[in-house]
Design a protein around this motif. Sequence first.
Motif, PDB file in Angstrom:
ATOM      1  N   UNK A   1       0.949  -1.188  -0.008  1.00  0.00           N
ATOM      2  CA  UNK A   1       0.117   0.019  -0.029  1.00  0.00           C
ATOM      3  C   UNK A   1       1.073   1.257   0.161  1.00  0.00           C
ATOM      4  N   UNK A   2       2.122   1.175   0.584  1.00  0.00           N
ATOM      5  CA  UNK A   2       2.872   2.341   0.753  1.00  0.00           C
ATOM      6  C   UNK A   2       3.455   2.709  -0.590  1.00  0.00           C
ATOM      7  N   UNK A   3       3.824   1.593  -1.305  1.00  0.00           N
ATOM      8  CA  UNK A   3       4.317   1.863  -2.685  1.00  0.00           C
ATOM      9  C   UNK A   3       3.399   2.467  -3.558  1.00  0.00           C
ATOM     10  N   UNK A   4       2.059   2.046  -3.362  1.00  0.00           N
ATOM     11  CA  UNK A   4       0.914   2.806  -4.150  1.00  0.00           C
ATOM     12  C   UNK A   4       0.775   4.283  -3.528  1.00  0.00           C
ATOM     13  N   UNK A   5       0.750   4.504  -2.434  1.00  0.00           N
ATOM     14  CA  UNK A   5       0.675   5.918  -2.033  1.00  0.00           C
ATOM     15  C   UNK A   5       1.935   6.748  -2.528  1.00  0.00           C
TER      16      UNK A   5
ATOM     17  N   UNK B   1      -6.633   2.932  -2.063  1.00  0.00           N
ATOM     18  CA  UNK B   1      -7.052   1.775  -0.719  1.00  0.00           C
ATOM     19  C   UNK B   1      -7.620   2.675   0.550  1.00  0.00           C
ATOM     20  N   UNK B   2      -7.543   4.017   0.554  1.00  0.00           N
ATOM     21  CA  UNK B   2      -7.891   4.687   1.794  1.00  0.00           C
ATOM     22  C   UNK B   2      -9.411   4.509   1.965  1.00  0.00           C
ATOM     23  N   UNK B   3     -10.424   4.368   0.697  1.00  0.00           N
ATOM     24  CA  UNK B   3     -11.574   4.468   1.005  1.00  0.00           C
ATOM     25  C   UNK B   3     -12.151   3.359   1.794  1.00  0.00           C
TER      26      UNK B   3
END
Length: 141
Positions: free
Chosen positions: A48-52, A59-61
């Motif tokens: 998820x960190x890489x996506x951010x 992923x936040x929703x």
Amino acid sequence: MGNFGSGKSHTAKAIFKFCLHAAMASFEARKWPGSAFPTCHFLQWPEVADEFGARNFSAMTDALETALLVIDDVGAENDPWKVCADKLCQILTRRERMFTVLTTNIQAGEWAEKFDGRIADRLFRNSVVVDLTGVPSYSVK
Ligand SMILES: Nc1ncnc2c1ncn2[C@@H]1O[C@H](COP(=O)(O)OP(=O)(O)O)[C@@H](O)[C@H]1O
Ligand SMILES: [Mg+2]
């Protein structure tokens, strides 16, 4: 919280699968009123960190709204700009009265320094810390 190989991810995935199946079974058995049966999500935090990092915050929703959120391996992410720390703080603040399971290799005494004070505060608030320190790696058994 525990060292590499102590079974944190194994347990986190098992909790997620158990809750997902329980929610689906109760929905199919019509034991859940209406259509809004509880949802479960599993996040591999370094991914998820890489996506951010690539400015993808989709992923936040789910992270904010799902009934059960399992976040695996917090502290193993690459987060030079502290984007993930901000997002994690936002998630934990919003989820104060919701079920969240989080695993980490970082010892509780280091949370304030390694994450930040706000995240450490939210991790200790109204929570149960399972200390697996000293549990040997499963792979050496
Ligand atoms: N109780 C268990 N039963 C069977 N396999 C396990 C158990 N706990 C851990 N393992 C296995 O041991 C390995 C390390 O566990 P893992 O959950 O990845 O550790 P951690 O996330 O704490 O680093 C994995 O291959 C996992 O499937
Ligand atoms: Mg793990």
